[in-house]
Every structure is written in structure tokens, then in C-alpha cells.
Design a protein around this motif. Structure first.
Motif, PDB file in Angstrom:
ATOM      1  N   ARG A 424      14.118  16.049   9.292  1.00 57.34           N
ATOM      2  CA  ARG A 424      14.287  17.495   9.148  1.00 57.34           C
ATOM      3  C   ARG A 424      13.396  18.044   8.042  1.00 57.34           C
ATOM      4  N   GLU A 425      13.234  17.293   6.967  1.00 57.69           N
ATOM      5  CA  GLU A 425      12.377  17.757   5.872  1.00 57.69           C
ATOM      6  C   GLU A 425      10.932  17.896   6.338  1.00 57.69           C
ATOM      7  N   ALA A 428      10.603  20.819   8.693  1.00 59.20           N
ATOM      8  CA  ALA A 428      10.544  22.094   7.982  1.00 59.20           C
ATOM      9  C   ALA A 428       9.150  22.356   7.421  1.00 59.20           C
ATOM     10  N   ARG A 432       6.644  25.398   8.497  1.00 55.06           N
ATOM     11  CA  ARG A 432       6.027  26.357   7.560  1.00 55.06           C
ATOM     12  C   ARG A 432       4.528  26.469   7.801  1.00 55.06           C
ATOM     13  N   ALA A 455      11.642  26.428   9.946  1.00 58.75           N
ATOM     14  CA  ALA A 455      11.253  26.414   8.537  1.00 58.75           C
ATOM     15  C   ALA A 455      12.431  26.765   7.638  1.00 58.75           C
ATOM     16  N   ARG A 456      13.271  27.684   8.088  1.00 53.99           N
ATOM     17  CA  ARG A 456      14.403  28.118   7.273  1.00 53.99           C
ATOM     18  C   ARG A 456      15.531  27.086   7.254  1.00 53.99           C
ATOM     19  N   SER A 457      15.811  26.508   8.392  1.00 58.28           N
ATOM     20  CA  SER A 457      16.978  25.623   8.477  1.00 58.28           C
ATOM     21  C   SER A 457      16.655  24.160   8.217  1.00 58.28           C
ATOM     22  N   GLY A 458      15.409  23.764   8.428  1.00 59.99           N
ATOM     23  CA  GLY A 458      15.071  22.345   8.391  1.00 59.99           C
ATOM     24  C   GLY A 458      15.246  21.684   7.047  1.00 59.99           C
ATOM     25  N   SER A 459      15.078  22.435   5.953  1.00 63.03           N
ATOM     26  CA  SER A 459      15.154  21.831   4.627  1.00 63.03           C
ATOM     27  C   SER A 459      16.556  21.866   4.044  1.00 63.03           C
ATOM     28  N   TRP A 463      22.718  22.786   6.966  1.00 62.94           N
ATOM     29  CA  TRP A 463      22.202  23.824   7.854  1.00 62.94           C
ATOM     30  C   TRP A 463      23.179  24.176   8.974  1.00 62.94           C
TER      31      TRP A 463
END
Length: 658
Positions: A424-425, A428, A432, A455-459, A463
């Protein structure tokens, strides 16, 4: 001088801060504070340990070796108090400044990666967890730590990259051969092997491995702990799938499942099967076994897949559904804690309100736009996603080298971020980069949205929590780029609705969806509008608003054949009563339940019967289905004038006499 660390003890008395003016030194040295924080770390007061590390952090210079050590130590305390995002941030910040060549810090690097892996695993980001545990294995300072990293690496790879899991298991066996291990540790290794074989469909091999694990733990004795329960349950599942039900029930009987001495482990009111379809693409034939733990407040504190047909993402999708279940606290209080830990349930998806995938709509818009620009996205891999990963990485590298901001690079970014093996990191970060390119290339709003959401939820490690979804995605509704586009704003609302729908009530979810259902800028058959109406009808039905649900579903233009949206569900006029109780279960003293789904034909007979949820796994599934296979229903007219209906759901509870 700095703090000198040999993992678990202090070997020097150096100070983090040196001062020429001894009169200005604090009453306690930084080294003393470090020792005190380390002692608190070894205890159970995690809040106190965190406070000690935070105080020590303020006394260290940012960017120094000592500050990095404190950050890594603090990250574990943050994780233990539930601040998972902060834990990962602290671990990453510490790793960035830990000297890579300092062998005395290998333990800290190992711990940081283990923290990151543990947080990712609890968030069901198994790809991210696998990446972290692989790094933990590479930095392990001792054989026991290497073994521990390998154990958890296999666990996550089973559901992300089974081929890699087999390779890791080989290293795990080789490592174990060099060590003198307790039988309980050897049993843990054997259990990892069992689960890998189960999920690869090798039921004969899984049976042999599972039985060996139980034997290592002492066999089928009356002495039972949580590891015994899980091992015996693994063996029971393997034996059932291997078509040896009598032996399977013997192992299941010794887990305690279905044999509570007090209280009842009944289906919770918010214990729902996930809808078929969706972004995971769940199919009616998919089946999984999920293990979970229930906290005293009735919430699920942990959920993890044990077995799943199909690709590994199927098991993770079912586990995510379990994470949203809850029980009334008074009901939980009546269940002995032993039975609330590592409970297992068999699961299938529901066809009653099969929902379209919002992610698929976004992906289709992006792919169509890229193809129109002459930058068609490479097709998905025919083999495993793991096998395709090196090629996809190479394609991105080549595209970036040719032109970092080109549409070809955007297409390569998109394909890579949709590979389920990517954490997920990393997803993200890719999102971006993709969003930057898509914006510069004037991508249409719906095409751009797929990157923005990821981009918003992945980091975020949390989430999936409703409050986090609301906070992350609601600002998109006021973004001018999306607000003026009917499909983009509708997709955002659907994503928010899915994220905040926790199965309780539904007023807020309906309020989020209603603008999509009534948006005149959308065509009557627009998939987003239809998706909103299906979701609204589902909520109305489960909250008892049958007429409203029927009216809403009629607006979709789909065939109104759902039993759930009829004024009066089909009435059962005959059933087989106590004859439905499986004799094998009665002989072994099992109790349990199923949540069963079926269609009712024109002549009042059930068809396509499936056990959506079953406890204990595989024990009552067939009996629950047979109960309705032989039942007779009254003829019931559908709203469109036809006979029969589909997707009705009934619960069957199996109780022993007396």
C-alpha cells in the motif's frame, strides 16, 4: 558520545548530550532515561513507555544516531497503544537515520521492520507486510529473529505470492535445521506449511502436515491452549476438504468450537456476508475461512484469512468484511474469553444485492482515455501477479527513462500500482506520481480520480475505518476538478458510502448516496447511478423499509426478483425440522449455525442454496443447505407479475436437545 546499544542491554555509559557546564546538566542523564525507558518497554504499561520515549526524543538532536534509535524504540510503543500510523512514521524516520554499516544496530533495524510489518498485517495489507518481513529477515541479528521473520513472511506470502511462500518455507526449514527448537515452534512451522498447502489445493499434503503439527503439540489431549485450538482446526479443515469427515469432526471436537459450556456464539446482528462483485470481484463460488477475535466491547480486534479458494485477494476481501462485524457487549460477556479468541467462520458472498465495482468504473475511464491518446495500458498478466511484477517494473523504468511525464509512463505506473503484490505504501507513492502526470496531461476527472483516491488512502494504515474514509475522501467533493463532473462526483460519493457503511443504521450512507441517485446529469442506466440505487435499496431492506427498498430497486431498471424487497417474504409451508440436524454433529456433540441464501422457484421450491456463513466451518454448511433444499414455500408473486424470487437469506441454528 551517544547511547551504545547491544539489543536488550546497555553496554556503555556514554551521554547523548555533552555539556561543558556540568552545573547545567539535568538531574538524570540521558543514558539513565534511556535505561528507564527500556525497562518500561519490557513491562505492560505501554503508555508509560511511550511517554518515556517521547520525553527522550526531545533530548536528542534530530537526524543523529541516538535520535534514530529513540524513534525506532518509540515506534513499538506507539503500535502497542494503537497509534499505528504514527508507529510506522516513527519506524521509517528512525530507519532513515540509522547508520547502515553499524552492526550493533541490526536489532533496531530488525525491530523497526517488524513493527512496520505488524501494522501492515493488522491492516490486511499483506503485500506491505511481506515486504517489511522480508527486510526484517535480511537484517535479523540472530537465528531466532531470522526464524521469526520467516514465519510471518510465509504467513503473508500465502495470500500474496504462494510461489514465494514456498521458497521462504524452504529457507525456514533450513534455518530450523540448524537450531534446537521447542516442539511448539516446530509445530508453528508445520502449521505454516499446512496453510500454504491448503490454499494451493493440496488437501492430501495439508492433511499430513496438519496432523503432524497437532502431534508435535501433544496430540488430541484435553489440555488445550490457543495454539492447540488453531492447529486442530487447521487439521479439521484439511480433513474435511480431503473428504474424511469422521476424522475431521474428531479434530474439530477437540477445539471446543460448537461446544460452549455457557453462553451462545450466535450470528451477530451486524454479521453480514459481503456482497458479490465489488472491487475484489467476489464470485458466488468463492469460499473462505476467516479467523478473528472479539473484544469485550463487541468489536472485532483482529481478522485474518486462513483458507480461500481462488486468488489470495479473495481471502483478504472476506477478512475485511469480518473486520466490520460487531456483537452486543452483553452477548459477548456470556462467551468465555477462550472462545472469543481465534474464532473461525466459513464464508461466501451474497448475491442479493450484487454491487458493481466503483474501482472498475474508474479504471475503465482511465484506460479508455489512455487508449484514445495512443498510450494503451498493457493487458493484465495471464499468469500470477508476482510473475508479472519484474516485467512491470522494467516497463516503468524504461518509460521513465524515455520521458518521465509521458502518457506511456502514466500507463506503466497505473499497471504497476494495480499489481496486488505491491504494498500500500508503494501504491500510494506510485499514485502520487500518476496524479502529477495525469494532471499535467489534462486527464479527464474520472480518469484522474483513480490516482487521487489511491494516493490519499494508500499511505494510511487505518484507511478502512469509516471516520478515516470520511476525512480522506470528503474534501474531494469540493475540489473544482471533480465537483463539476457528474461521474467523478458520483464515484466519490459511492466510495465514501462504501467506506462508512458499517451495517448499522444507514441514514448517513443514504444521505451520501441520494445525490447520485437523483443526479439528472447521469443517464438513467449509468452504472454509478444504478450502483447508488442498489446500495440504497440494500440499506432500506436491512432497516425494515421494504416498500422503500422495492421502489428504489425498481428505479434501477433491473429485474425486481429479490425476495428481500417483497412486502411478504415467501412463507415456508413445510420443512424437515429436527431431521435437518446432522447425525455426525449430534454424535460429536456439536452445535452451530448457518446463514443460508437461496432462490424460490415458481413452484415454491428452493434453488441455488448456499451457506453464506457457517460456524464451525464446514460442519453445518451442507445441513443448512439441505434444510432448505427439502422445504416447500407458498407461491409468491413478484412485483413484475412473475412467480418466485431470488436471494432470500435465512438463519438456521443447530442446538442439541436438552
Amino acid at each position: 558520545m551517544g547511547i551504545r546499544v547491544n539489543r536488550g542491554m546497555i553496554v556503555g555509559a556514554g551521554l547523548l548530550l555533552a555539556s561543558a557546564a556540568t552545573a547545567q546538566q539535568p538531574a538524570r542523564s540521558v543514558q539513565q532515561d534511556f535505561e528507564a525507558a527500556t525497562a518500561l518497554d519490557a513491562g505492560t504499561d505501554h503508555a508509560a513507555a511511550l511517554a518515556a520515549w517521547e520525553a527522550l526524543e526531545k533530548r536528542t538532536k534530530p537526524g543523529t544516531r541516538s535520535n534514530a534509535i529513540v524513534l525506532v524504540r518509540k515506534s513499538n510503543a506507539l503500535m502497542l497503544v494503537g497509534r499505528r500510523d504514527d508507529a510506522v512514521a516513527a519506524a521509517r524516520a528512525g530507519l532513515e537515520k540509522l547508520p547502515a554499516t553499524d552492526a550493533t544496530l541490526m536489532g533496531d533495524r530488525y525491530d523497526a521492520y517488524f513493527t512496520i510489518g505488524g501494522v501492515a498485517m493488522s491492516a490486511l495489507d499483506y503485500a506491505g507486510a511481506a515486504a517489511a518481513f522480508a527486510q526484517a529477515e535480511a537484517t535479523a541479528p540472530a537465528p531466532t529473529q531470522k526464524l521469526s521473520a520467516q514465519l510471518w513472511l510465509v504467513e503473508t506470502q500465502i495470500f500474496t505470492d504462494p510461489a514465494a511462500a514456498s521458497t521462504t518455507l524452504g529457507r525456514l526449514y533450513a534455518q530450523a535445521a540448524t537450531m534446537k527448537l521447542d516442539k511448539s515452534v516446530t509445530a508453528m512451522i508445520q502449521r505454516r506449511h499446512t496453510r500454504l498447502l491448503l490454499n494451493q489445493g493440496d488437501f492430501a499434503g495439508a492433511r499430513a502436515s496438519a496432523v503432524k503439527a497437532v502431534t508435535l503439540l501433544g496430540g488430541l489431549t484435553t489440555s488445550t491452549n490457543l495454539q492447540d485450538v488453531s492447529a486442530r482446526s487447521d487439521a479439521a479443515i484439511a480433513l474435511l476438504l480431503y473428504k474424511n469427515p469422521d476424522e475431521a469432526r474428531r479434530y474439530m471436537a477437540m477445539t471446543g468450537a460448537g461446544r460452549l459450556s455457557k453462553g451462545e456464539f450466535d450470528p451477530a446482528s451486524e454479521m453480514r456476508a459481503p456482497d458479490c462483485g465489488g472491487d475484489a470481484g467476489l464470485k458466488p463460488d468463492d469460499v473462505a475461512v476467516v479467523e478473528f477475535s472479539i473484544d469485550p466491547d463487541g468489536s472485532v480486534s483482529r481478522a485474518a484469512p486462513v483458507y480461500a479458494t481462488g486468488k489470495g485477494q479473495v481471502g483478504l476481501a472476506f477478512a475485511r468484511a469480518v473486520r466490520g462485524w460487531s456483537w452486543q457487549p452483553d452477548k459477548v460477556a456470556s462467551i468465555p474469553p477462550f472462545y472469543r479468541y481465534n474464532a473461525r467462520v466459513e464464508m461466501r458472498c451474497s448475491t442479493a444485492f450484487e454491487r458493481p465495482s466503483i474501482g472498475s468504473s474508474l479504471d475503465a475511464a482511465l484506460e479508455q482515455w489512455l487508449a484514445g491518446k495512443g498510450a494503451a495500458v498493457p493487458p493484465p498478466p495471464e499468469g500470477t501477479q508476482a510473475a508479472a511484477l519484474p516485467q512491470q517494473r522494467a516497463a516503468l523504468t524504461a518509460a521513465e527513462k524515455a520521458s518521465p511525464s509521458s502518457l506511456a509512463t502514466l500507463a506503466a505506473v497505473y499497471r504497476l500500482m494495480n499489481n496486488g503484490i505491491v504494498s500500500r505504501e508503494e501504491t500510494a507513492e506510485l499514485a502520487r506520481r500518476g496524479l502529477t502526470i495525469a494532471t499535467a496531461q489534462s486527464a479527464p476527472p474520472l480518469a484522474r480520480l483513480t490516482f487521487d483516491v489511491a494516493a490519499r488512502s494508500g499511505s494510511m494504515t487505518d484507511w478502512w475505518k469509516p471516520a478515516v474514509v470520511q476525512r480522506l475522501l470528503t474534501p474531494l467533493l469540493s475540489d473544482p476538478a471533480y465537483a463539476v463532473d457528474p461521474q467523478a462526483r458520483s464515484a466519490i460519493r459511492l466510495l465514501i458510502a462504501d467506506g462508512i457503511d458499517n451495517g448499522k443504521g444507514g441514514e448517513a450512507v443514504i444521505a451520501t448516496l441520494r445525490p447520485v441517485a437523483t443526479d439528472k446529469a447521469l443517464a438513467a442506466n449509468d452504472p454509478l447511478r444504478v450502483g447508488a440505487l442498489i446500495r440504497i435499496a440494500s440499506i432500506e431492506q436491512r432497516t425494515g423499509q421494504v416498500q422503500a427498498a422495492r421502489n428504489t430497486f425498481a428505479d434501477t431498471g433491473l429485474s425486481a426478483s429479490q425476495c428481500a424487497i417483497m412486502d411478504a417474504p415467501p412463507k415456508m409451508v413445510s420443512d424437515i425440522g429436527s431431521r435437518a440436524f446432522p447425525m455426525e454433529a449430534m454424535r460429536w456433540g456439536f452445535e452451530g449455525w448457518t446463514v443460508t441464501q437461496f432462490d424460490v422457484s415458481a413452484d415454491g421450491r428452493s434453488e441455488h442454496t448456499r451457506a453464506l456463513l457457517s460456524y464451525p466451518p464446514f460442519i453445518f454448511s451442507e445441513a443448512g443447505s439441505k434444510f432448505f433444499d427439502t422445504a416447500k414455500f407458498a407461491k409468491t408473486y413478484r412485483p413484475d407479475g412473475g412467480l418466485g424470487c431470488g436471494g432470500t437469506v435465512r438463519r438456521v441454528v443447530f442446538r442439541l436437545p436438552g
